[in-house]
Design a protein around this motif. Structure first.
Motif, mmCIF file in Angstrom:
data_model
loop_
_atom_site.group_PDB
_atom_site.id
_atom_site.type_symbol
_atom_site.label_atom_id
_atom_site.label_comp_id
_atom_site.label_asym_id
_atom_site.label_seq_id
_atom_site.Cartn_x
_atom_site.Cartn_y
_atom_site.Cartn_z
ATOM 1 N N VAL A 173 0.977 8.849 5.586
ATOM 2 C CA VAL A 173 2.240 9.586 5.540
ATOM 3 C C VAL A 173 3.390 8.594 5.449
ATOM 4 N N SER A 174 4.349 8.877 4.578
ATOM 5 C CA SER A 174 5.519 8.011 4.426
ATOM 6 C C SER A 174 6.474 8.197 5.601
ATOM 7 N N ARG A 175 7.428 7.278 5.724
ATOM 8 C CA ARG A 175 8.378 7.350 6.836
ATOM 9 C C ARG A 175 9.085 8.697 6.877
ATOM 10 N N ARG A 176 9.638 9.072 5.764
ATOM 11 C CA ARG A 176 10.196 10.416 5.600
ATOM 12 C C ARG A 176 9.500 11.022 4.400
ATOM 13 N N HIS A 177 8.569 11.880 4.684
ATOM 14 C CA HIS A 177 7.616 12.309 3.672
ATOM 15 C C HIS A 177 8.088 13.551 2.920
ATOM 16 N N ALA A 178 8.501 14.578 3.659
ATOM 17 C CA ALA A 178 8.870 15.853 3.032
ATOM 18 C C ALA A 178 9.881 16.570 3.908
ATOM 19 N N LEU A 329 -12.511 -14.440 -0.576
ATOM 20 C CA LEU A 329 -11.531 -14.195 0.479
ATOM 21 C C LEU A 329 -12.213 -14.038 1.834
ATOM 22 N N THR A 330 -11.437 -14.200 2.882
ATOM 23 C CA THR A 330 -11.943 -13.899 4.214
ATOM 24 C C THR A 330 -11.931 -12.390 4.410
ATOM 25 N N VAL A 331 -12.650 -11.938 5.421
ATOM 26 C CA VAL A 331 -12.736 -10.506 5.692
ATOM 27 C C VAL A 331 -11.352 -9.921 5.936
ATOM 28 N N ARG A 332 -10.570 -10.552 6.794
ATOM 29 C CA ARG A 332 -9.253 -10.012 7.120
ATOM 30 C C ARG A 332 -8.337 -10.031 5.904
ATOM 31 N N ARG A 333 -8.391 -11.089 5.114
ATOM 32 C CA ARG A 333 -7.502 -11.163 3.964
ATOM 33 C C ARG A 333 -7.850 -10.095 2.929
ATOM 34 N N ALA A 334 -9.136 -9.864 2.740
ATOM 35 C CA ALA A 334 -9.536 -8.804 1.814
ATOM 36 C C ALA A 334 -9.050 -7.447 2.300
ATOM 37 N N LEU A 335 -9.151 -7.202 3.605
ATOM 38 C CA LEU A 335 -8.692 -5.930 4.152
ATOM 39 C C LEU A 335 -7.175 -5.813 4.062
ATOM 40 N N ARG A 336 -6.472 -6.928 4.183
ATOM 41 C CA ARG A 336 -5.010 -6.883 4.072
ATOM 42 C C ARG A 336 -4.580 -6.426 2.684
ATOM 43 N N TYR A 337 -5.186 -6.991 1.662
ATOM 44 C CA TYR A 337 -4.823 -6.575 0.302
ATOM 45 C C TYR A 337 -5.222 -5.123 0.056
ATOM 46 N N ALA A 338 -6.387 -4.719 0.588
ATOM 47 C CA ALA A 338 -6.814 -3.332 0.416
ATOM 48 C C ALA A 338 -5.853 -2.379 1.108
ATOM 49 N N ALA A 339 -5.416 -2.738 2.318
ATOM 50 C CA ALA A 339 -4.471 -1.884 3.043
ATOM 51 C C ALA A 339 -3.141 -1.803 2.312
ATOM 52 N N ARG A 340 -2.729 -2.910 1.729
ATOM 53 C CA ARG A 340 -1.449 -2.913 1.007
ATOM 54 C C ARG A 340 -1.505 -1.992 -0.204
ATOM 55 N N LEU A 341 -2.687 -1.882 -0.831
ATOM 56 C CA LEU A 341 -2.830 -1.024 -2.003
ATOM 57 C C LEU A 341 -3.072 0.436 -1.635
ATOM 58 N N ARG A 342 -3.647 0.698 -0.465
ATOM 59 C CA ARG A 342 -4.049 2.057 -0.130
ATOM 60 C C ARG A 342 -3.007 2.811 0.688
ATOM 61 N N PHE A 343 -2.163 2.099 1.405
ATOM 62 C CA PHE A 343 -1.145 2.770 2.200
ATOM 63 C C PHE A 343 0.179 2.783 1.460
ATOM 64 N N ALA A 345 4.017 2.139 0.456
ATOM 65 C CA ALA A 345 4.725 0.861 0.494
ATOM 66 C C ALA A 345 5.582 0.697 1.737
ATOM 67 N N ASP A 346 5.980 1.811 2.392
ATOM 68 C CA ASP A 346 6.868 1.695 3.545
ATOM 69 C C ASP A 346 6.131 1.527 4.873
ATOM 70 N N VAL A 347 4.800 1.380 4.836
ATOM 71 C CA VAL A 347 4.059 1.128 6.068
ATOM 72 C C VAL A 347 4.276 -0.323 6.492
ATOM 73 N N PRO A 348 4.787 -0.571 7.694
ATOM 74 C CA PRO A 348 5.051 -1.948 8.117
ATOM 75 C C PRO A 348 3.783 -2.778 8.226
ATOM 76 N N GLN A 534 1.906 3.533 -4.433
ATOM 77 C CA GLN A 534 3.076 2.671 -4.384
ATOM 78 C C GLN A 534 3.694 2.587 -5.771
ATOM 79 N N GLY A 535 4.901 2.014 -5.805
ATOM 80 C CA GLY A 535 5.544 1.808 -7.081
ATOM 81 C C GLY A 535 4.822 0.761 -7.913
ATOM 82 N N PHE A 536 5.141 0.765 -9.198
ATOM 83 C CA PHE A 536 4.483 -0.156 -10.125
ATOM 84 C C PHE A 536 4.696 -1.608 -9.703
ATOM 85 N N LEU A 537 5.927 -1.967 -9.354
ATOM 86 C CA LEU A 537 6.223 -3.354 -8.997
ATOM 87 C C LEU A 537 5.523 -3.762 -7.707
ATOM 88 N N THR A 538 5.399 -2.835 -6.767
ATOM 89 C CA THR A 538 4.695 -3.157 -5.521
ATOM 90 C C THR A 538 3.231 -3.468 -5.798
#
Length: 808
Positions: A173-178, A329-343, A345-348, A534-538
């Motif tokens: 869910v985004s910060r302000r979703h709907a 990649l390391t396990v954590r680094r692979a998960l970081r990139y996956a999380a960045r793509l799956r959540f 863009a506004d998730v801290p 996420q947006g194209f640039l993200t």
């Protein structure tokens, strides 16, 4: 008609079982009745009322026993004592029809045992009312209790931040979703540019009017607005999954799957087995929605998976047979990139890291978080692939051959992990709730099928030969072991096996009863791939950073990229002569060095380009296909390859050309840019980049990296023979026209124009080598045009890898 009441007594406690939903007896807070015994599983038995009456179903690892006999499913026709576990001191639960309370006059009846509340935050300024019935029953099937809130204002915001009116602690869910807005008696919902979208009845909307029967989907939560009441429910993983009459037929008429039906309760583990050609992968495609069934229906919590696929796909995790990991990649680094793509863009970053830590703990990978994936054991690698999918808390998890190639010990470890994932034994969600889910595993291994709740056996041709508890399978087939069962599946006609099963007790109990009354789907369309979160640039930024990280982590490959231009430059220095690129010096000394150097530089650039790219897409094909299915932008993916490889090959080509020519005479005069060296370097860069694009096309089109390597040799031989530097191709009808499609022909022509090679050749002038700006820029234009066409061709080939979702 009101179902007869049922009473459970354990440890002196007595309570009545509600008939509206499954009642769980087990150990821990996620059970409706906590028996507090170490031999009891967290989800040990499930008591529920069906159209056939009250039944008790075992869902444990330690077993459920009645009169010393282990039971799987038990009709509750009268009083019975049930032992939860296989030891004498295991907890004993008495189940019997409820008796009227004998309370003294004026003494209030004891309150009913409380059921688990659903942890949904109450909006600011709102009050919680008693649950109300829902017209379509959709919310009541979401695996947790629903809640109803009185709405006092005319505008509600929904999002992840605490200052929203409705707060959803969900990283999807985004910060302000709907925003919900009321005008008179009517409501409208507006999506606030959220990452994962707002859905009404499974359809993504930007803005839509809402009726009391409409179901709003935001992340894992569902809502209905009924006048001044907001009814909400959250998907906690305890979701039923039903398949009715699923069939798949190819365009040529071959039947891959025929009339498959079964039903799973929430938090179940299902194993799908069968010989080769039985349709296991086809079934997986139908269940995940990647390749819908042509006929039949798949329902998730009562909702049509195909009709509402755009929303429900976020609740489905799929672990393909090939690891969807970058092993460098390391396990954590692979998960970081996956999380960045799956959540969104506004998730801290802190929230993403917290979710990664939860998943690592759930899969016992915390100790391996800093370890490179290519150094993990087979079981750890598979658990890391599962971890990628668990980031978004899917309620349905599908795995294709997760134990393939593993030894028996690792096989059991992986299957035990899947058992725990279904039960929610080890993992906890961020709000403290259970993280159980329904797990479906396609496997050839039969070593640990006893850990599963249900077993689906497919016969050749995609026919159901058996569906039911795995403990009953061998007895049903009348064989002593699974090896003979597989032999039986090959010998007996599939139609015979399917007909026999339809007449069996297991079919009546586990298929016919749960799927009675389900309609079959009519023709319908569905989206091919998910919209990006996420947006194209993200996405482009994440993909570029990940690609660079993979290159940097792969030290042998990085060393190859650095060393290749140095090695080729060294070879270029071996070319004999002292005239360099000066044709006047070559004429004076009687040398051929200018044409030889131009040939070496052109072919060296082509070699670097194709060597850098010919494996790049093939080796991460499984990763691309899975990420494409969850919202990866094809243009962002392709552009990330072009940017990173473009920079790498440009630097390589420039370094190679400069090192090959430094200290040698330069061309007598430039054609277009005023610097002969610059023009030759640009020719080398262009042929390197364009041939890199040729390699990308080959890489996207081949399924195996080894198959692309012979094509590398073929491409280089074509470049060598048709570039015009080895022998003349101009003026030769047919051959010259074919050479126009070869990048090296134009790059050689650019360098030849700069050095004015027509003055030293003995076979007659080549028009492309004319020493002027027009011919030099002609080569530039053609090579840039080739780059555009090759980029478009790569995108077209990649598009063919998208999930095939035919119109039904």
């Amino acid at each position: 008609m009101t179902p007869p009441a049922l009473e459970i007594v354990v440890g002196g406690r007595r309570l009545q079982v509600p008939a509206g939903r499954p009642f769980v007896i087990g150990r821990g807070p996620e059970a409706d009745l906590d028996v507090e015994h170490p031999r009891a599983s967290r989800r040990h038995v499930v008591v529920e009322h069906t159209e056939h009456g009250w039944t008790l179903t075992d869902a444990s690892r330690n077993g459920t026993f009645v009169d010393g006999r282990r039971v799987t499913t038990l009709p509750l026709a009268g009083p019975v004592s049930v032992r939860l576990g296989d030891t004498e001191d295991s907890a004993v639960v008495q189940v019997r029809p409820a008796k009227p309370a004998q309370a003294p006059p004026d003494t209030p009846a004891p309150p009913a045992a409380p059921l688990r509340p659903m942890p949904v935050p109450i909006p600011k300024g709102h009050t919680l009312a008693a649950p109300a019935p829902h017209p379509d029953g959709v919310l009541s099937r979401q695996g947790g209790q629903t809640s109803v809130r009185h709405v006092l204002s005319t505008r509600l915001t929904v999002g992840r931040l605490p200052d929203n009116d409705v707060v959803l602690d969900d990283l999807l869910v985004s910060r302000r979703h709907a925003e919900l807005h009321r005008t008179g008696p009517s409501w409208r919902i507006t999506d606030l540019n959220s990452g994962n979208g707002t859905f009404v009845n499974g359809v993504r909307v930007r803005e839509a009017a809402i009726t009391p029967r409409d179901v709003i989907g935001i992340g894992h939560a569902l809502f209905q607005v009924q006048g001044d009441r907001l009814v909400s429910a959250e998907d906690t993983g305890d979701i039923g999954f039903t398949v009715q009459g699923a069939s798949v037929t190819t365009d040529s008429g071959k039947v891959l799957l025929r009339d498959v039906s079964f039903a799973l309760t929430g938090r179940s583990l299902l194993a799908v087995v069968g010989p080769s050609g039985a349709g296991k992968s086809t079934l997986l495609g139908a269940l995940t929605g990647a390749r819908p069934a042509d006929v039949g229906e798949v329902r998730y919590a009562g909702r049509d998976l195909y009709a509402e696929y755009d929303e429900l796909r976020h609740r489905i995790g799929l672990v393909p047979q090939d690891d969807v990991l970058h092993p460098q990649l390391t396990v954590r680094r692979a998960l970081r990139y996956a999380a960045r793509l799956r959540f969104p863009a506004d998730v801290p970053e802190a929230d993403r890291e917290r979710r990664i830590d939860e998943v690592l703990a759930e899969l016992n990978l915390t100790a391996q978080a800093a370890q490179r994936i290519d150094t993990l054991s087979g079981g750890q690698r598979k658990r890391t692939s599962v971890a990628l999918e668990l980031l978004t808390k899917p309620s349905l998890l599908f795995l294709d051959e997760p134990t393939s190639g593993l030894d028996p010990g690792l096989d059991k470890s992986v299957m035990q992990t899947l058992r725990d994932l279904a039960d929610g034994t080890d993992g906890r969600s961020s709000d403290g709730g259970s993280s159980g889910r329904t797990v479906v595993v396609v496997t050839h291994s039969v070593l640990n099928l006893d850990l599963c709740d249900r077993l689906l056996v497919l016969a050749p041709g995609g026919r159901v030969a058996y569906f039911g508890p795995p403990q009953q399978a061998l007895g049903y087939f009348g064989v002593p072991d699974y090896a003979e069962m597989f032999q039986l599946l090959e010998k007996v006609p599939a139609d015979t096996l399917a007909a026999r099963y339809r007449e069996s007790r297991q079919h009546a109990e586990f298929v016919a009863a749960p799927t009675t009354g389900m309609a079959r789907v009519v023709e319908r369309g569905a989206p091919s791939v998910a919209r990006r979160q996420q947006g194209f640039l993200t996405q482009l930024s994440v993909l570029c950073r990940r690609y660079l990280a993979v290159i940097a982590a792969d030290r042998p490959y990085a060393a190859f990229l650095v060393g290749l231009p140095l090695f080729l430059a060294l070879l270029a220095r071996i070319v004999p002569g002292s005239s360099g690129l000066s044709t006047s010096e070559a004429i004076r000394l009687g040398e051929l060095q200018p044409s030889q150097l131009v040939l070496v530089i052109t072919l060296g650039g082509a070699l670097m380009g194709i060597a850098a790219s010919i494996r790049e897409i093939t080796k991460e094909r499984a990763i691309y296909v899975r990420e494409r299915g969850i919202g990866l932008s094809l243009p962002a993916y392709l552009l990330s390859k072009l940017l990173v490889l473009g920079v790498v090959t440009t630097v390589q080509a420039a370094a190679f050309a400069v090192l090959a020519l430094v200290g040698r005479p330069m061309p007598d005069g430039a054609s277009a840019l005023g610097s002969g060296l610059l023009e030759v370097v640009l020719a080398a860069v262009l042929v390197t980049v364009v041939t890199m694009l040729v390699g990308l096309v080959i890489s996207a089109a081949t399924q195996n990296a080894d198959r692309g390597m012979p094509l590398l040799v073929v491409v280089l031989m074509i470049e060598l023979v048709l570039c015009g530097g080895l022998f003349p191709v101009h003026g030769r009808a047919g051959l010259e026209q074919v050479a126009w499609a070869v990048p090296a022909r134009w790059a050689f022509g650019m360098a030849a124009s700069t050095t004015d090679l027509n003055t030293v050749v003995r076979s007659g002038p080549d028009s492309l080598w004319t020493h002027d700006a027009a011919h030099w820029f002609l080569g530039v234009g053609v090579l840039l045009g080739m780059a555009v066409l090759l980029t478009a061709l790569t995108g077209f080939v990649l598009r063919r890898l998208d999930p095939v979702r035919r119109r039904r």
